[in-house]
Design a protein around this motif. Structure first.
Motif, PDB file in Angstrom:
ATOM      1  N   CYS A  13       0.910  -1.343  -0.257  1.00 50.68           N
ATOM      2  CA  CYS A  13      -0.134  -0.014   0.039  1.00 50.68           C
ATOM      3  C   CYS A  13       0.751   1.718  -0.067  1.00 50.68           C
ATOM      4  N   GLY A  14       0.520   2.275  -0.842  1.00 52.38           N
ATOM      5  CA  GLY A  14       1.342   3.222  -0.736  1.00 52.38           C
ATOM      6  C   GLY A  14       0.416   4.784  -1.530  1.00 52.38           C
ATOM      7  N   TYR A  15       1.254   5.440  -2.422  1.00 53.72           N
ATOM      8  CA  TYR A  15       0.825   6.580  -2.384  1.00 53.72           C
ATOM      9  C   TYR A  15       1.012   6.165  -4.251  1.00 53.72           C
ATOM     10  N   TRP A  16      -0.115   5.843  -5.229  1.00 50.80           N
ATOM     11  CA  TRP A  16       1.264   5.988  -6.540  1.00 50.80           C
ATOM     12  C   TRP A  16       1.155   6.808  -7.532  1.00 50.80           C
ATOM     13  N   PHE A  17       2.069   7.094  -8.218  1.00 52.70           N
ATOM     14  CA  PHE A  17       2.962   8.371  -9.056  1.00 52.70           C
ATOM     15  C   PHE A  17       2.475   7.345 -10.570  1.00 52.70           C
ATOM     16  N   ILE A  18       0.921   7.386 -11.342  1.00 52.91           N
ATOM     17  CA  ILE A  18       1.113   6.838 -12.494  1.00 52.91           C
ATOM     18  C   ILE A  18       1.265   7.651 -13.688  1.00 52.91           C
ATOM     19  N   VAL A  19       2.252   6.806 -14.634  1.00 50.82           N
ATOM     20  CA  VAL A  19       2.990   7.385 -15.436  1.00 50.82           C
ATOM     21  C   VAL A  19       2.928   7.063 -16.620  1.00 50.82           C
ATOM     22  N   ASN A  20       2.276   7.603 -17.753  1.00 49.37           N
ATOM     23  CA  ASN A  20       1.984   7.271 -19.134  1.00 49.37           C
ATOM     24  C   ASN A  20       1.848   8.635 -19.458  1.00 49.37           C
ATOM     25  N   HIS A  21       3.571   8.315 -20.637  1.00 47.93           N
ATOM     26  CA  HIS A  21       4.017   8.821 -21.698  1.00 47.93           C
ATOM     27  C   HIS A  21       4.215  10.910 -21.019  1.00 47.93           C
ATOM     28  N   GLN A  22       4.513  10.594 -20.400  1.00 48.58           N
ATOM     29  CA  GLN A  22       5.391  12.379 -19.644  1.00 48.58           C
ATOM     30  C   GLN A  22       4.172  12.708 -19.036  1.00 48.58           C
ATOM     31  N   GLN A  31      -9.315  15.832  -5.878  1.00 50.04           N
ATOM     32  CA  GLN A  31      -8.302  16.206  -5.288  1.00 50.04           C
ATOM     33  C   GLN A  31      -7.202  15.829  -4.342  1.00 50.04           C
ATOM     34  N   SER A  32      -6.031  15.265  -4.649  1.00 49.05           N
ATOM     35  CA  SER A  32      -5.196  14.550  -3.701  1.00 49.05           C
ATOM     36  C   SER A  32      -5.094  12.888  -4.087  1.00 49.05           C
ATOM     37  N   LEU A  33      -3.980  12.274  -4.088  1.00 51.98           N
ATOM     38  CA  LEU A  33      -3.464  11.165  -3.803  1.00 51.98           C
ATOM     39  C   LEU A  33      -4.277  10.062  -2.911  1.00 51.98           C
ATOM     40  N   ALA A  34      -4.810   9.550  -3.362  1.00 49.61           N
ATOM     41  CA  ALA A  34      -5.754   8.615  -2.263  1.00 49.61           C
ATOM     42  C   ALA A  34      -4.632   7.134  -2.137  1.00 49.61           C
ATOM     43  N   LEU A  35      -4.064   6.841  -0.909  1.00 48.93           N
ATOM     44  CA  LEU A  35      -3.873   5.134  -0.892  1.00 48.93           C
ATOM     45  C   LEU A  35      -4.547   4.785  -1.356  1.00 48.93           C
ATOM     46  N   GLY A  59       4.629  10.666   5.341  1.00 50.36           N
ATOM     47  CA  GLY A  59       5.133   9.582   6.278  1.00 50.36           C
ATOM     48  C   GLY A  59       4.816   8.132   5.696  1.00 50.36           C
ATOM     49  N   GLN A  60       3.860   8.179   4.183  1.00 51.86           N
ATOM     50  CA  GLN A  60       3.838   6.827   3.656  1.00 51.86           C
ATOM     51  C   GLN A  60       4.504   6.341   2.508  1.00 51.86           C
ATOM     52  N   ALA A  61       4.985   5.058   2.145  1.00 51.38           N
ATOM     53  CA  ALA A  61       5.917   4.696   0.878  1.00 51.38           C
ATOM     54  C   ALA A  61       4.786   5.638  -0.598  1.00 51.38           C
ATOM     55  N   ALA A  62       5.672   5.615  -1.672  1.00 46.48           N
ATOM     56  CA  ALA A  62       5.298   6.620  -2.633  1.00 46.48           C
ATOM     57  C   ALA A  62       6.083   6.477  -3.471  1.00 46.48           C
ATOM     58  N   TYR A  63       5.293   5.458  -4.796  1.00 45.67           N
ATOM     59  CA  TYR A  63       5.905   5.346  -5.645  1.00 45.67           C
ATOM     60  C   TYR A  63       5.297   5.082  -6.959  1.00 45.67           C
ATOM     61  N   VAL A  90       4.067  17.655  -2.887  1.00 39.48           N
ATOM     62  CA  VAL A  90       3.387  15.793  -4.243  1.00 39.48           C
ATOM     63  C   VAL A  90       3.912  16.611  -5.199  1.00 39.48           C
ATOM     64  N   PHE A  91       4.116  17.550  -5.860  1.00 40.75           N
ATOM     65  CA  PHE A  91       4.534  17.929  -7.286  1.00 40.75           C
ATOM     66  C   PHE A  91       6.169  17.345  -7.012  1.00 40.75           C
ATOM     67  N   GLU A  92       6.760  17.971  -6.110  1.00 38.04           N
ATOM     68  CA  GLU A  92       8.381  16.724  -6.253  1.00 38.04           C
ATOM     69  C   GLU A  92       8.376  16.149  -6.631  1.00 38.04           C
ATOM     70  N   LEU A  93       7.714  14.962  -6.045  1.00 35.30           N
ATOM     71  CA  LEU A  93       7.368  13.337  -6.256  1.00 35.30           C
ATOM     72  C   LEU A  93       7.160  13.289  -7.948  1.00 35.30           C
ATOM     73  N   ALA A  94       5.916  13.889  -8.275  1.00 39.56           N
ATOM     74  CA  ALA A  94       5.196  14.351  -9.824  1.00 39.56           C
ATOM     75  C   ALA A  94       6.585  14.317 -10.333  1.00 39.56           C
ATOM     76  N   ALA A  95       7.433  15.229 -10.404  1.00 40.03           N
ATOM     77  CA  ALA A  95       8.607  15.248 -11.288  1.00 40.03           C
ATOM     78  C   ALA A  95       8.801  14.019 -10.754  1.00 40.03           C
TER      79      ALA A  95
END
Length: 271
Positions: A13-22, A31-35, A59-63, A90-95
């Motif tokens: 479980c964690g916060y997931w940054f799902i990337v597709n074609h940048q 409104q925000s990322l969900a676990l 405080g939670q893992a991000a992937y 959020v922006f820093e991890l998204a980048a």
């Protein structure tokens, strides 16, 4: 530290940054990322091409979770820049997620011998087992320069900006060049003026696609404004209490403009 190819389980479980074609998955109603668990993510998107750890968020893992299939729901995908207003890093991890995804996509084959590249297990790097060539994510340093003359700030509009929107000057650092040398050169090339007394302000990662913005405030020395053809549409000296539309304060350029305003206008009020 960023890692990849994690031995994750469906209940991870964690916060997931799902990337597709940048771009990142961010539906309009979100409104925000969900676990979420990894199993829930697979049910929604299928297996990823790559996945791994980015760090922590609240405080939670991000992937990161990289997909490269065709998208039919374009409204659900955003550029990382559209997440600038999100707090909590959020922006820093998204980048970071977008830049890692680009590195993985563009380093499948060795640029030296053409063989398949393999990700190493202890750091974010790609290694060619045939010739030993090793690659790391590319970072392109860029300078931002706020040029000040008395109570005025030099702002320019590039050909990529909409009419009425201005920002400070910017340019990429060239090979064997210091940040300070790049700042002096870029200002001279883009608007024809000379500067000195460079003051370093700070830096900001910028995922377009893999830049690192570095900011300087500089003093105008001389020269008349002469816009570089095909690069700068217009440039002017603006009074600090009458600026046009400028970048938001979530960006380094917006922070630098606000700092110059506060410093000079604050000093005027104090006297």
């Amino acid at each position: 530290m960023i890692s990849h190819s994690l031995p994750m389980q469906p209940d991870t479980c964690g916060y997931w940054f799902i990337v597709n074609h940048q771009q990142l998955y961010w539906p309009p109603e979100q409104q925000s990322l969900a676990l979420m668990s990894m199993g829930e993510l697979v049910a929604l998107f299928g297996e990823p091409e790559q996945s791994g750890s980015l760090g922590e968020l609240n405080g939670q893992a991000a992937y990161y979770w990289v997909l490269n299939d065709q998208r039919d729901d374009e409204d659900n995908w955003l550029s990382p820049r559209q997440l600038l207003a999100q707090g909590d890093g959020v922006f820093e991890l998204a980048a970071r997620a977008v830049q890692v995804a680009l590195f993985l996509q563009t380093h499948r084959y060795c640029g030296q011998c053409g063989s398949a590249m393999h990700l190493v297990s202890w750091e974010l790097a790609a290694l060619c087992h045939r010739c030993g060539h090793r690659c790391y994510p590319r970072i392109a340093p860029c300078v931002l320069v706020a040029v000040v003359k008395d109570d005025q700030l030099l702002l320019a509009r590039s050909s990529r900006y909409k009419a009425g929107f201005f920002s400070i000057l910017a340019g990429f650092v060239e090979s064997a060049e210091t940040l300070e040398q790049a700042a002096v050169r870029e200002v001279k090339e883009e608007v024809g003026v000379d500067i000195d007394q460079l003051e370093y302000v700070g830096s900001q990662p910028w995922p377009f696609p893999h830049s690192l913005m570095t900011g300087f405030i500089a003093r105008y020395v001389g020269g008349a404004i002469r816009c570089q053809p095909n690069e700068i549409e217009e440039a002017h000296w603006f009074e600090l209490d009458a600026l046009p539309e400028v970048p938001p304060v979530q960006t380094l350029s917006g922070q630098m403009i606000a700092r110059v305003q506060q410093r000079i206008l604050g000093n005027k009020k104090a006297t």
